[in-house]
Design a protein around this motif. Sequence first.
Motif, mmCIF file in Angstrom:
data_model
loop_
_atom_site.group_PDB
_atom_site.id
_atom_site.type_symbol
_atom_site.label_atom_id
_atom_site.label_comp_id
_atom_site.label_asym_id
_atom_site.label_seq_id
_atom_site.Cartn_x
_atom_site.Cartn_y
_atom_site.Cartn_z
ATOM 1 N N ALA A 235 -30.766 -52.534 -23.275
ATOM 2 C CA ALA A 235 -29.993 -52.436 -22.027
ATOM 3 C C ALA A 235 -28.496 -52.626 -22.256
ATOM 4 O O ALA A 235 -27.693 -52.136 -21.462
ATOM 5 C CB ALA A 235 -30.498 -53.464 -21.020
ATOM 6 N N VAL A 236 -28.113 -53.368 -23.301
ATOM 7 C CA VAL A 236 -26.688 -53.650 -23.513
ATOM 8 C C VAL A 236 -26.032 -52.645 -24.455
ATOM 9 O O VAL A 236 -24.864 -52.804 -24.823
ATOM 10 C CB VAL A 236 -26.485 -55.074 -24.074
ATOM 11 C CG1 VAL A 236 -26.925 -56.107 -23.072
ATOM 12 C CG2 VAL A 236 -27.204 -55.252 -25.412
ATOM 13 N N ARG A 237 -26.769 -51.638 -24.870
ATOM 14 C CA ARG A 237 -26.165 -50.608 -25.707
ATOM 15 C C ARG A 237 -25.202 -49.750 -24.887
ATOM 16 O O ARG A 237 -25.152 -49.834 -23.659
ATOM 17 C CB ARG A 237 -27.247 -49.732 -26.340
ATOM 18 C CG ARG A 237 -28.095 -50.512 -27.352
ATOM 19 C CD ARG A 237 -28.945 -49.613 -28.198
ATOM 20 N NE ARG A 237 -29.803 -48.730 -27.418
ATOM 21 C CZ ARG A 237 -30.694 -47.909 -27.967
ATOM 22 N NH1 ARG A 237 -30.813 -47.843 -29.275
ATOM 23 N NH2 ARG A 237 -31.451 -47.142 -27.204
ATOM 24 N N GLY A 238 -24.478 -48.875 -25.560
ATOM 25 C CA GLY A 238 -23.431 -48.100 -24.907
ATOM 26 C C GLY A 238 -23.911 -47.289 -23.725
ATOM 27 O O GLY A 238 -23.253 -47.208 -22.696
ATOM 28 N N THR A 239 -25.060 -46.655 -23.855
ATOM 29 C CA THR A 239 -25.574 -45.833 -22.753
ATOM 30 C C THR A 239 -26.502 -46.656 -21.879
ATOM 31 O O THR A 239 -27.236 -47.500 -22.367
ATOM 32 C CB THR A 239 -26.332 -44.622 -23.314
ATOM 33 O OG1 THR A 239 -27.398 -45.092 -24.162
ATOM 34 C CG2 THR A 239 -25.402 -43.740 -24.129
#
Length: 508
Positions: free
Chosen positions: A164-168
């Motif tokens: 969830a905290v990735r770029g997308t």
Amino acid sequence: MPDRLAVDPRVAQMRLADPDHLYDRPFPWLAAVAAAFTFLQLVLVVPGSGLGWDETVYVSQVSRDVPAAFFSAPRARGISYLVAPVATLTSSTAALHVYLALCSGCGLFLALWVWRRLLPSAVLAGAGAMFAGLWITLYYGPMAMPNLWCALGALAAVGCFLRAVRGTTDGKALVGLGCGVALVALMRPPDACYLVLPLIVAALVVPRWRRPAVPAVLVAALLLGSAPWIIEAYLHFGGVAARLHRASEIQGGVGRHFAVDDQIRALDGRTLCRPCEVPWRHRSTAAWWFALPLLTAGGIVAARTRRPAAVLATLVAASMATPYLFMIDYAAPRFLLPTYALLALPVAECLRALFLAARPAWRPTAAVLLAFALAGHFAIQYWTLGHVVGRSRVARQEYTAIADQLHLLGVRPPCVVTGYDAVPIGYYAGCASRQIGGHDGSITADGLLAAARRTPVAVIVTPGHGAPAYARAWQQESLPPLRGGPALTVHLAPSEHMESTAAKRPSR
């Protein structure tokens, strides 16, 4: 027009050289681990196993045949909700255990599956096998206890958090994060707090992980999963603070307590070590426990590009272990199941790195040495599991014998059992269990006397202990022993039902 499906020979060479290329399809490997986990439960644990004390409390809340036992302050109703589909339909312990074994196998697969975009399949399959191979995991897989479900929920939640905290933006990951946290909160709200705390800190401290939706989902899921526990706190315990205070009293006082040594001794095959003043007889059962910090550190170092995942899993594991290692004065191996599930990831990274560190010519030898080490580890786990399961089967036979004797004495449903081990004995006999005082205090002496005028009441006492004052004049009989001790004594309340049953009993 060039063939777009063609693969450059150098790329193909790199893929073949990459050991993860062998496992680039996670489904069959994770499914195999989950299936093996379920199969071992069904073969090694389920046959002949009974319900322990805590299990009878949880199952009785939704059982169709047994009155609900007193539900004390530390407990949460998540596991009762999970077993309800079976417990409301049948009283079969075997059916319940088979159902839970199947559910835990599916749960392990799903918890690992959410990590498929974060870690190589080889690491995930290895982590799943390491965690599922522990005697603690195998034993509690089919048991009606909340700790394994906290472990699976925490494992899934951390994986979904990292996605969830990735770029997308990953909407599915946010939903999974909420479901994982809510599951843990539903099972054990305090565990959920120790899960959410490091995740919120990470979401606020790490700049590239700052996503406003993530902390919001964490808090909302924590509150949603804890809602039944919170509502019950106000309805029956005088509020959340009062319930927490009562829970602390029942747990011996939550504060500064060093329980690391207790947890180590409990790995000897003790499901509960309270008080844990017992000799440490089989020290080999804890060898893996001492290796765990070293393997975890090695996995963090070896993870390289995947290091944030390994570090976060380790931090959350440490957070969830803290209350059970440093805040209570007793131990149970199941308390640390969430920690073991999360640490299995860096451990698998470390084992993979050790194998890859060997020169290609030496890798077969390294594989053999690693296989021997793991074989020894799992052999100890299954030896310990055999002893634990054996005690469970003996306990079921003993409780069944006591219940049969109570039925012969006229204590049949509807009935009330109080005194020594009243909760499991009452469950096996189909009776309500009520205690005048202690952790499960739910009735007064006058209340028991009033109940005795309309239903059979049995007071169970251990040898050397007299009956309470209100039951000293009641009929006294013997019951089969428990845990290899001397025979128990039961005092039966006089009632028309009991007298008519006694008249029908053949004289000896």
